[in-house]
Design a protein around this motif. Structure first.
Motif, mmCIF file in Angstrom:
data_model
loop_
_atom_site.group_PDB
_atom_site.id
_atom_site.type_symbol
_atom_site.label_atom_id
_atom_site.label_comp_id
_atom_site.label_asym_id
_atom_site.label_seq_id
_atom_site.Cartn_x
_atom_site.Cartn_y
_atom_site.Cartn_z
ATOM 1 N N HIS A 54 -0.154 -4.281 -5.511
ATOM 2 C CA HIS A 54 -0.109 -2.970 -4.853
ATOM 3 C C HIS A 54 -1.461 -2.277 -4.913
ATOM 4 O O HIS A 54 -2.329 -2.627 -5.717
ATOM 5 N N LEU A 55 -1.603 -1.287 -4.064
ATOM 6 C CA LEU A 55 -2.724 -0.362 -4.115
ATOM 7 C C LEU A 55 -2.162 1.027 -3.854
ATOM 8 O O LEU A 55 -1.448 1.239 -2.867
ATOM 9 N N ILE A 56 -2.448 1.960 -4.757
ATOM 10 C CA ILE A 56 -1.982 3.339 -4.633
ATOM 11 C C ILE A 56 -3.169 4.208 -4.250
ATOM 12 O O ILE A 56 -4.189 4.222 -4.948
ATOM 13 N N LEU A 57 -3.048 4.920 -3.132
ATOM 14 C CA LEU A 57 -4.090 5.835 -2.692
ATOM 15 C C LEU A 57 -3.576 7.260 -2.801
ATOM 16 O O LEU A 57 -2.564 7.617 -2.190
ATOM 17 N N LEU B 213 0.859 -1.184 0.000
ATOM 18 C CA LEU B 213 0.000 0.000 0.000
ATOM 19 C C LEU B 213 0.894 1.232 0.000
ATOM 20 O O LEU B 213 1.712 1.424 0.895
ATOM 21 N N PHE B 214 0.696 2.076 -1.037
ATOM 22 C CA PHE B 214 1.525 3.270 -1.192
ATOM 23 C C PHE B 214 0.643 4.507 -1.196
ATOM 24 O O PHE B 214 -0.417 4.528 -1.838
ATOM 25 N N PHE B 215 1.087 5.557 -0.511
ATOM 26 C CA PHE B 215 0.332 6.794 -0.417
ATOM 27 C C PHE B 215 0.938 7.855 -1.329
ATOM 28 O O PHE B 215 2.102 8.223 -1.191
ATOM 29 N N SER B 216 0.110 8.333 -2.244
ATOM 30 C CA SER B 216 0.485 9.402 -3.145
ATOM 31 C C SER B 216 -0.359 10.625 -2.802
ATOM 32 O O SER B 216 -0.915 10.725 -1.701
ATOM 33 N N THR B 217 -0.474 11.565 -3.699
ATOM 34 C CA THR B 217 -1.229 12.788 -3.449
ATOM 35 C C THR B 217 -2.257 13.024 -4.547
ATOM 36 O O THR B 217 -2.013 12.709 -5.719
ATOM 37 N N SER B 218 -3.395 13.581 -4.166
ATOM 38 C CA SER B 218 -4.417 13.950 -5.147
ATOM 39 C C SER B 218 -4.424 15.451 -5.402
ATOM 40 O O SER B 218 -5.369 15.991 -5.968
ATOM 41 N N THR C 21 -5.353 2.469 -8.591
ATOM 42 C CA THR C 21 -5.108 3.770 -7.973
ATOM 43 C C THR C 21 -6.456 4.388 -7.631
ATOM 44 O O THR C 21 -7.375 4.386 -8.462
ATOM 45 N N VAL C 22 -6.581 4.925 -6.410
ATOM 46 C CA VAL C 22 -7.855 5.484 -5.959
ATOM 47 C C VAL C 22 -7.607 6.829 -5.274
ATOM 48 O O VAL C 22 -6.752 6.933 -4.378
ATOM 49 N N ASN C 23 -8.358 7.850 -5.689
ATOM 50 C CA ASN C 23 -8.360 9.112 -4.948
ATOM 51 C C ASN C 23 -9.099 8.917 -3.634
ATOM 52 O O ASN C 23 -10.213 8.358 -3.614
ATOM 53 N N VAL C 24 -8.525 9.393 -2.536
ATOM 54 C CA VAL C 24 -9.204 9.378 -1.240
ATOM 55 C C VAL C 24 -9.301 10.828 -0.785
ATOM 56 O O VAL C 24 -8.318 11.429 -0.356
ATOM 57 N N ALA C 25 -10.496 11.383 -0.919
ATOM 58 C CA ALA C 25 -10.726 12.797 -0.669
ATOM 59 C C ALA C 25 -12.193 13.001 -0.341
ATOM 60 O O ALA C 25 -12.991 12.062 -0.417
ATOM 61 N N SER C 26 -12.551 14.225 0.030
ATOM 62 C CA SER C 26 -13.963 14.522 0.266
ATOM 63 C C SER C 26 -14.681 14.825 -1.038
ATOM 64 O O SER C 26 -15.896 14.690 -1.133
#
Length: 250
Positions: free
Chosen positions: A110-113, A63-68, A173-178
């Motif tokens: 992998h999963l990229i958030l 699991l990797f954390f990127s930026t939106s 890859t998934v955006n995690v945001a409001s």
């Protein structure tokens, strides 16, 4: 779940660590969106490459954390989608996009958030909310005219991560945001309401600012129902209220 890192996000992930034993979480690396240090970027590249290599060898999911943020997506005239264009506008955004590409080519599950602006107790003092709260209490806040931010509570992010990992996703890859681009002026006005109504707000021009909205269509498709954060344009107010209550002076 094996968590690499000891920072804000890593600490918040610990309560769900025993729920996902097949997953390695890379919650370490550059946390400054304004970072331009090639030395820092190189250190994170090396850590990701080594971790991905081990995951590929053992069959574990990374699991990797990127930026939106607009730093990765660049200026767009529509909500930023995971399958849409990304033309980074900052060194940090370019670094994160390169990290994603490295991971996809590694052969590891992998999963990229792509995370928006996380808010919660104990977050680093250099990040947006602690800075705005500190300056509001001190009495003067400077705001870039036209700037917006997508705020999401870290507790909601952890819930989303837990649910996404529970789906068994092993790529993507998934955006995690409001999904709501909140004017920073509205954020500051709410903080003034809660902390210091006498605080003076200075708006400064920082050049052209393109409104940046993050698409959460994919997130809501994967996680339908009331458990997905960001329902409605007033969501950010609850996030701010919870944060200011937790950050009250001793």
């Amino acid at each position: 779940m094996h968590i690499l890192g000891n920072g804000f996000l890593a600490r918040n992930l610990r309560p769900i660590a025993d729920r996902h034993p097949d997953t390695v979480v890379l919650a370490a690396g550059v946390s400054w969106a304004s970072c331009t240090s090639e030395e820092e970027f190189a250190r994170e590249r090396s850590l990701l490459a080594d971790t991905a290599r081990r995951c590929a060898a053992t069959g574990r999911r990374l699991l990797f954390f990127s930026t939106s943020s607009a730093g990765l997506y660049g200026p767009l005239d529509r909500p930023a989608r995971e399958d849409g264009p990304a033309t980074p506008s900052t060194a940090y955004g370019a670094h994160k996009l390169a990290q994603e590409e490295l991971l996809r080519a590694s052969g590891a599950d992998h999963l990229i958030l792509r995370l928006s602006h996380l808010v919660g107790p104990g977050q680093p003092e250099h990040q947006l909310l602690p800075t705005l709260v500190r300056h509001t209490r001190e009495g003067t806040v400077r705001v870039h005219r036209g700037a917006t931010r997508d705020l999401i509570a870290v507790a909601d992010v952890i819930t989303v991560i837990d649910r996404l990992l529970g789906l068994g996703l092993r790529s993507g890859t998934v955006n995690v945001a409001s999904g709501t681009a909140v004017p920073v002026m509205d954020i500051v006005e709410h903080l003034r309401l809660r902390l210091n109504g006498a605080a003076r707000v200075e708006q400064v021009d920082a050049g052209p600012i393109h409104p940046h909205t993050v698409s959460v269509e994919k997130l809501h498709r994967l996680l339908p129902g009331t458990g997905t954060p960001g329902a409605g344009p007033s969501y950010y107010r609850g996030v701010l209220d919870a944060y200011t209550a937790s950050a009250a002076p001793a």
